[in-house]
Design an enzyme around this catalytic site. Sequence first.
Site, PDB file in Angstrom:
ATOM      1  N   ASP A 295     -71.262-109.538  -7.479  1.00 31.09           N
ATOM      2  CA  ASP A 295     -70.665-110.877  -7.378  1.00 31.09           C
ATOM      3  C   ASP A 295     -70.426-111.227  -5.907  1.00 31.09           C
ATOM      4  O   ASP A 295     -69.310-111.478  -5.479  1.00 31.09           O
ATOM      5  CB  ASP A 295     -69.341-110.871  -8.172  1.00 31.09           C
ATOM      6  CG  ASP A 295     -68.753-112.258  -8.339  1.00 31.09           C
ATOM      7  OD1 ASP A 295     -69.438-113.240  -8.010  1.00 31.09           O
ATOM      8  OD2 ASP A 295     -67.607-112.334  -8.813  1.00 31.09           O
ATOM      9  N   LYS A 297     -71.452-113.827  -4.204  1.00 29.92           N
ATOM     10  CA  LYS A 297     -71.270-115.277  -3.943  1.00 29.92           C
ATOM     11  C   LYS A 297     -71.763-115.657  -2.550  1.00 29.92           C
ATOM     12  O   LYS A 297     -71.026-116.182  -1.714  1.00 29.92           O
ATOM     13  CB  LYS A 297     -69.818-115.706  -4.115  1.00 29.92           C
ATOM     14  CG  LYS A 297     -69.281-115.560  -5.527  1.00 29.92           C
ATOM     15  CD  LYS A 297     -67.970-116.285  -5.717  1.00 29.92           C
ATOM     16  CE  LYS A 297     -67.363-116.046  -7.077  1.00 29.92           C
ATOM     17  NZ  LYS A 297     -66.831-114.665  -7.254  1.00 29.92           N
ATOM     18  N   ASP A 300     -74.578-119.004   2.527  1.00 32.13           N
ATOM     19  CA  ASP A 300     -75.011-119.248   3.909  1.00 32.13           C
ATOM     20  C   ASP A 300     -76.426-119.827   3.922  1.00 32.13           C
ATOM     21  O   ASP A 300     -76.978-120.148   2.865  1.00 32.13           O
ATOM     22  CB  ASP A 300     -74.931-117.933   4.700  1.00 32.13           C
ATOM     23  CG  ASP A 300     -74.539-118.188   6.150  1.00 32.13           C
ATOM     24  OD1 ASP A 300     -75.174-119.042   6.799  1.00 32.13           O
ATOM     25  OD2 ASP A 300     -73.597-117.531   6.626  1.00 32.13           O
TER      26      ASP A 300
HETATM   27  O1  S5P Z   1     -64.969-119.203 -10.782  1.00 30.95           O
HETATM   28  C1  S5P Z   1     -64.910-117.962 -10.758  1.00 30.95           C
HETATM   29  C2  S5P Z   1     -66.047-117.188 -10.466  1.00 30.95           C
HETATM   30  C3  S5P Z   1     -65.949-115.813 -10.533  1.00 30.95           C
HETATM   31  S1  S5P Z   1     -67.393-114.903 -10.427  1.00 30.95           S
HETATM   32  N1  S5P Z   1     -63.752-117.334 -11.046  1.00 30.95           N
HETATM   33  C4  S5P Z   1     -63.656-115.977 -11.075  1.00 30.95           C
HETATM   34  O2  S5P Z   1     -62.566-115.480 -11.387  1.00 30.95           O
HETATM   35  N2  S5P Z   1     -64.735-115.187 -10.766  1.00 30.95           N
HETATM   36  C5  S5P Z   1     -64.664-113.718 -10.681  1.00 30.95           C
HETATM   37  O3  S5P Z   1     -64.348-113.211 -11.966  1.00 30.95           O
HETATM   38  C6  S5P Z   1     -63.573-113.204  -9.731  1.00 30.95           C
HETATM   39  O4  S5P Z   1     -64.106-112.996  -8.443  1.00 30.95           O
HETATM   40  C7  S5P Z   1     -63.141-111.929 -10.384  1.00 30.95           C
HETATM   41  O5  S5P Z   1     -63.951-110.871  -9.952  1.00 30.95           O
HETATM   42  C8  S5P Z   1     -63.385-112.136 -11.860  1.00 30.95           C
HETATM   43  C9  S5P Z   1     -62.164-112.546 -12.646  1.00 30.95           C
HETATM   44  O6  S5P Z   1     -61.210-111.533 -12.664  1.00 30.95           O
HETATM   45  P1  S5P Z   1     -59.863-111.627 -13.547  1.00 30.95           P
HETATM   46  O7  S5P Z   1     -59.115-110.416 -13.178  1.00 30.95           O
HETATM   47  O8  S5P Z   1     -59.130-112.887 -13.166  1.00 30.95           O
HETATM   48  O9  S5P Z   1     -60.303-111.615 -14.989  1.00 30.95           O
END
Ligand code: S5P
Length: 453
Positions: A295, A297, A300
Amino acid sequence: MENKKDFFLECYKHGIMKFGQFTLKSGIESPFYVDLRPLASDPKILINLAKYLLEMLPLDNFDLICGVPYAALPMATAMSLESHLPLIIKRKEAKQYGTKKLIEGLYSKGQNCLLVEDVITSGKSLLETIPEIENEGIKVSDVVVVLDRGQGGKELLEKKGYRVHTLFTIQEVCGILKEEGHLLDEEIERINTFLAGNIVKFEEKKRYSYQQKLTTNDHSVAQIILNLAIEKKSNLIASADVLTTKELLELAEKVGPHIVALKTHIDILSDFDMEKTIIPLKEIAKKHNFLLMEDRKFADIGNTQELQFGHGIYKIAEWADFVTSQVIGGYESLDCFRNVGVVAIIGMSSKGTLTDNNYQTEALNIAMSHPNVFGGVAQKKLPENILLFTPGVNLESKGDSKGQQYNTPEHVFQNLHTDFIIVGRGIYKSTDIEKSALQYKIEGWNAYENSLK
Ligand code: S5P
């Protein structure tokens, strides 16, 4: 030449009309979609089309012929070759350099030009084009159109004093298609409602199953993850937001049997080591049959993303099955992810995110058109040919103190038609990680099955 009906059926074979639910430029939902551009790729059809159009017209009235760009350009060209009417070309925008001409070709003031258009809807685009030609001193008295969508355009132009000749009307072609059994009664009903100027009610579309998605998503990683979902009866991706290799490997071992992918943020590990982290992680992934989703993201320019992807200490390109990337760098910034799949960040789950509707529409356009992208991260429905990954899923909590907002699996499958849920703290913070992973897997699968009903 064959008769007009057979000619239309020949044209129809090239996929020029589709029936279903389409959002028009104006935002209106239409039960059909017309695109005559494929006809230009069939020389026999193009020349016959030119002949049919010319047959309807008082050719002696015209000195010139011009197609409305772009769809009608080949049609006007074919008509010019057939009738020997000299062709002029209207640019979409005046050239920015040199002569700044809007009309190209040989003409003189006072000549009468026949205008060619593929489809007439509201007539607005013709009413924009005609004055641009008239401003050059060229007269326009007649417009010839292949298909009248029956939405008032012909009448509007005629009110303004132009003659409009149409080869086909939508009513006529729907009649032909009905006769030939190409249209269902309910489709005809919707078309009639639409053409009478009423809003068409479409039934809530059923979501696609993973089996159906296998036929609409041909990216190799999409195929693998969909097959894994079917095989493991799981749509769960566990997010491994842990800080050491030991925790990462232990988590992977526990959740492995229940997930389709493990999502990493590899740069938060304090002791990353290619040998000690990635090699055993890959072995666990192989043993339990799940994919590795980094992940990262990326956000750039293409060149920098290429370096970040392939180099540095993490060398993501060497081990990740797919990665996440923002699309803020534009279409070409995604070219570097050639050998993996990309899940594009369309909309984020956090409070106050800048991914508003406008951004999401543009981001989705890029994602949908890029061959490396097979999925999107979003908090809303996406089209069926891109897989939807939804983070922000938790059974217990409504959010955290840092802006994260949570939904339940039931909510996201029912309302967003999610394909894969991403769960972080709901699993790795739990006192019994394996039990939680199993619970999310079951909840996710039941929610998916309920959403199919
Ligand atoms: O919009 C997003 C995109 C991602 S990939 N919101 C997110 O929370 N994530 C990722 O999903 C975030 O970086 C984290 O690794 C995971 C959510 O984690 P949680 O602990 O909140 O379930």
